[in-house]
Design a protein around this motif. Structure first.
Motif, PDB file in Angstrom:
ATOM      1  N   GLU A 170      46.588 -61.551   6.014  1.00  0.00           N
ATOM      2  CA  GLU A 170      47.090 -60.751   4.899  1.00  0.00           C
ATOM      3  C   GLU A 170      46.188 -61.086   3.707  1.00  0.00           C
ATOM      4  OE1 GLU A 170      49.603 -58.548   4.656  1.00  0.00           O
ATOM      5  OE2 GLU A 170      50.249 -58.724   6.746  1.00  0.00           O
ATOM      6  N   CYS A 171      45.325 -60.158   3.328  1.00  0.00           N
ATOM      7  CA  CYS A 171      44.304 -60.447   2.315  1.00  0.00           C
ATOM      8  C   CYS A 171      44.909 -60.959   1.008  1.00  0.00           C
ATOM      9  CB  CYS A 171      43.452 -59.220   2.055  1.00  0.00           C
ATOM     10  SG  CYS A 171      42.352 -58.795   3.427  1.00  0.00           S
ATOM     11  N   LEU A 201      38.465 -63.667   7.016  1.00  0.00           N
ATOM     12  CA  LEU A 201      38.829 -62.376   7.612  1.00  0.00           C
ATOM     13  C   LEU A 201      38.141 -62.209   8.960  1.00  0.00           C
ATOM     14  CD1 LEU A 201      39.011 -58.974   5.768  1.00  0.00           C
ATOM     15  CD2 LEU A 201      37.849 -59.157   7.967  1.00  0.00           C
ATOM     16  N   SER A 259      46.188 -48.626   3.920  1.00  0.00           N
ATOM     17  CA  SER A 259      46.538 -50.023   3.692  1.00  0.00           C
ATOM     18  C   SER A 259      47.160 -50.237   2.322  1.00  0.00           C
ATOM     19  CB  SER A 259      45.271 -50.888   3.827  1.00  0.00           C
ATOM     20  OG  SER A 259      45.533 -52.225   3.482  1.00  0.00           O
ATOM     21  N   GLY A 306      46.636 -52.961   1.127  1.00  0.00           N
ATOM     22  CA  GLY A 306      45.631 -53.907   0.656  1.00  0.00           C
ATOM     23  C   GLY A 306      44.640 -53.256  -0.286  1.00  0.00           C
ATOM     24  N   ASP A 366      45.945 -55.094   7.253  1.00  0.00           N
ATOM     25  CA  ASP A 366      46.317 -56.508   7.273  1.00  0.00           C
ATOM     26  C   ASP A 366      47.273 -56.812   8.429  1.00  0.00           C
ATOM     27  OD1 ASP A 366      45.361 -57.786   4.478  1.00  0.00           O
ATOM     28  OD2 ASP A 366      45.925 -55.698   4.188  1.00  0.00           O
TER      29      ASP A 366
END
Length: 240
Positions: A39-40, A96, A120, A122, A32
């Motif tokens: 930033e997911c 994205l 990550s 994420g 991210d």
């Protein structure tokens, strides 16, 4: 060596470029705001009408203002309860994007015979796809728990424990970098690590070349290379 601008928007410290790309055997990347331009967790939160609250926690965590990253992520994920798999798909397809130069840098590393790692804080919903698109060798990230039964297809607001642990935080990124180096039979000093937030600092501290990409102040100050304008492939200006 002092910190100085090697080229406009490209700051270096601790070495004299160029470095031979052949010196390195592994490149480790955050996802991210590093490989990708969002930033997911913040964008998923937007689907629940909670982006402002979640993004504030994310920003504080990335700046190193929250001591317990795991707690901050649990708090953010809890606010995602009820978001659907369809919402995640929408984030992936409409929001994205790869950061400029990301694909070129990964391809250059692979062409030089390096292995690649994506670590990550994420979620696998996104990291698995990034891995497949870029041909990355290894990944570590978090799994969002999905409801079964009547609310099938919705997030529970929790993450799933994995064999290596519960949450991929800064300590886990460092551990995965070291484990990957050990499995490849190389020294961490033969690794490049690239990130933007405070939770990347533990792995950046182990790597032979640490790279900050449009990073938070604390990360820019500590990295050997700070890319402050342009794309990720600007790293290739100091590697030959």
């Amino acid at each position: 060596m002092s910190r100085h601008e090697f080229a406009p928007g490209l700051v270096i410290q601790g070495f004299e470029p160029p470095l031979p790309l052949s010196r390195f055997k592994l490149a480790a990347f955050d996802m991210d705001s590093t490989l990708i331009d969002i930033e997911c967790v913040d964008e998923i939160a937007d689907m629940a009408g909670m982006k402002e609250e979640v993004a504030a926690i994310t920003e504080a965590a990335m700046r190193g203002e929250i001591a317990d990253y795991k707690d901050s992520l649990r708090r953010r994920v809890a606010l995602l309860r009820g978001v659907t798999i369809a919402d995640l798909e929408l984030v992936y397809t409409t929001r994205l994007r790869f950061n400029p130069g990301a694909a070129r840098l990964v391809a250059a590393c692979k062409a030089a015979g390096m292995k690649t790692l994506l670590v990550s804080g994420g979620f696998t919903f996104f990291t698995d796809r990034i891995r497949d698109k870029l041909g990355i060798d290894f990944t570590r990230s978090n799994i969002l728990e999905i409801e079964s039964g009547p609310n099938c297809g919705q997030l529970t607001g929790r993450m799933v424990n994995q064999p290596w642990g519960d949450i991929c935080d800064g300590a886990e990124k460092r551990k995965m970098l070291l484990e990957t180096c050990a499995s490849l039979g190389i020294s961490p000093k033969e690794a490049i690590a690239v990130g933007d937030g405070a939770n990347d600092l533990p792995m950046l501290g182990e790597a032979g070349l640490s790279v900050a990409f449009h990073a938070k102040p604390k990360v820019r100050e500590q990295a050997m290379v700070s890319i402050e304008s342009g794309g990720l492939d600007r790293l290739l200006e100091v590697l030959r």
